[in-house]
Design a protein around this motif. Structure first.
Motif, PDB file in Angstrom:
ATOM      1  N   LEU A  54     -15.497  25.348 -35.452  1.00 35.91           N
ATOM      2  CA  LEU A  54     -15.041  24.778 -34.183  1.00 35.91           C
ATOM      3  C   LEU A  54     -15.118  23.259 -34.234  1.00 35.91           C
ATOM      4  CD1 LEU A  54     -16.547  27.167 -31.471  1.00 35.91           C
ATOM      5  CD2 LEU A  54     -14.130  26.721 -31.895  1.00 35.91           C
ATOM      6  N   ASP A  55     -16.225  22.741 -34.743  1.00 36.78           N
ATOM      7  CA  ASP A  55     -16.357  21.294 -34.882  1.00 36.78           C
ATOM      8  C   ASP A  55     -15.268  20.729 -35.788  1.00 36.78           C
ATOM      9  OD1 ASP A  55     -18.230  20.159 -33.242  1.00 36.78           O
ATOM     10  OD2 ASP A  55     -19.901  20.322 -34.651  1.00 36.78           O
ATOM     11  N   LYS A  56     -14.967  21.430 -36.882  1.00 35.68           N
ATOM     12  CA  LYS A  56     -13.944  20.952 -37.810  1.00 35.68           C
ATOM     13  C   LYS A  56     -12.572  20.901 -37.134  1.00 35.68           C
ATOM     14  CE  LYS A  56     -15.937  22.367 -42.259  1.00 35.68           C
ATOM     15  NZ  LYS A  56     -15.734  23.237 -43.453  1.00 35.68           N
ATOM     16  N   VAL A  57     -12.247  21.955 -36.380  1.00 33.12           N
ATOM     17  CA  VAL A  57     -10.956  21.985 -35.694  1.00 33.12           C
ATOM     18  C   VAL A  57     -10.862  20.840 -34.692  1.00 33.12           C
ATOM     19  CG1 VAL A  57      -9.506  23.288 -34.099  1.00 33.12           C
ATOM     20  CG2 VAL A  57     -10.570  24.455 -36.027  1.00 33.12           C
ATOM     21  N   LEU A  58     -11.901  20.655 -33.896  1.00 36.39           N
ATOM     22  CA  LEU A  58     -11.889  19.606 -32.879  1.00 36.39           C
ATOM     23  C   LEU A  58     -11.809  18.221 -33.510  1.00 36.39           C
ATOM     24  CD1 LEU A  58     -14.572  21.105 -30.488  1.00 36.39           C
ATOM     25  CD2 LEU A  58     -12.125  20.912 -30.036  1.00 36.39           C
ATOM     26  N   ASP A  59     -12.553  18.011 -34.592  1.00 34.37           N
ATOM     27  CA  ASP A  59     -12.508  16.716 -35.273  1.00 34.37           C
ATOM     28  C   ASP A  59     -11.116  16.448 -35.834  1.00 34.37           C
ATOM     29  OD1 ASP A  59     -15.153  16.323 -34.684  1.00 34.37           O
ATOM     30  OD2 ASP A  59     -15.898  16.848 -36.679  1.00 34.37           O
ATOM     31  N   GLU A  60     -10.465  17.491 -36.355  1.00 37.00           N
ATOM     32  CA  GLU A  60      -9.128  17.324 -36.920  1.00 37.00           C
ATOM     33  C   GLU A  60      -8.089  17.045 -35.832  1.00 37.00           C
ATOM     34  OE1 GLU A  60      -6.242  16.915 -39.786  1.00 37.00           O
ATOM     35  OE2 GLU A  60      -8.429  16.959 -39.956  1.00 37.00           O
ATOM     36  N   VAL A  61      -8.223  17.744 -34.692  1.00 33.30           N
ATOM     37  CA  VAL A  61      -7.322  17.488 -33.564  1.00 33.30           C
ATOM     38  C   VAL A  61      -7.486  16.046 -33.090  1.00 33.30           C
ATOM     39  CG1 VAL A  61      -6.848  18.059 -31.156  1.00 33.30           C
ATOM     40  CG2 VAL A  61      -7.202  19.887 -32.820  1.00 33.30           C
TER      41      VAL A  61
END
Length: 207
Positions: A54-61
């Protein structure tokens, strides 16, 4: 094959939680919307993996969209520290988890599958090069046609709520059994067979 879908498009709450004492805890993911509650059982490692991705997705967004994405920074202290809502009824045990970003509704979409028969994996070595996600998470961005399951738990949450889920999940995972001061392995509620004590059970508290 018909699949039973537990869908929460605008949950009032979505959290990870546990039932039981340290060393004997059962981990749950639970959503509530109005009077409706769905709880599914997961492994401790699955909670950790979900929070990480989840953190990875949010950071990428945030990296791709900038301030317009309205993604808050990560934080360590969750706002929601309350116990799981009752009644806690296990719907199923989670097999594969997938994560996607829905740009149209500006939400994270989490899919939790039961009885999975799939080649998807959470192996970091098979991560998508562009997004840095596990194969399971990457597949979610392309659709989940490869996953076969009897039931699926679908939850859509805002970036802010996702960050709070991560903070709570990480605190939950870290709040397990205390380590043995001698071998650093987790202590069991009834004591601990310490390899540094020649295999003898070392009590939790001295006499």
């Amino acid at each position: 094959m018909a699949i039973l879908v537990h869908r929460y498009d605008s949950p009032d709450r979505f959290v990870a939680g546990t039932v039981g004492l340290p060393g004997e805890r059962t981990f749950f993911l639970q959503a509530r919307e109005g009077n409706r509650i769905t709880s599914v059982v997961v492994e401790k490692q699955q909670v950790s993996v979900l929070a990480e991705h989840l953190d990875k997705v949010l950071d990428e967004v945030l990296r791709r969209s900038g301030p317009s994405a309205r993604v808050p920074p990560a934080h360590d202290k969750p706002n929601d520290t309350d116990p799981l809502d009752a009644p806690i009824t296990e719907e199923f045990r989670v097999g594969t988890m997938t994560i996607a970003w829905d740009a149209e509704i500006h939400r994270i979409v989490i899919e939790l599958f039961s009885n999975v028969d799939s080649d998807l994996t959470d192996d970091e070595d098979e991560a998508d090069d562009d997004l840095g996600l596990s194969a399971a998470a990457a597949a979610a961005l392309e659709g989940s046609d490869e996953v076969n399951a009897d039931e699926v738990f679908v939850v859509k949450i805002t970036p802010g709520y996702a960050r709070d889920f991560v903070a709570r999940a990480q605190a939950l995972v870290a709040a397990g059994r205390p380590p043995c001061p001698f071998c650093l392995q987790p202590l069991d509620p009834a004591g601990h067979i310490c390899p540094r004590a020649n295999g003898y059970r070392r009590p939790l508290f001295g006499a």
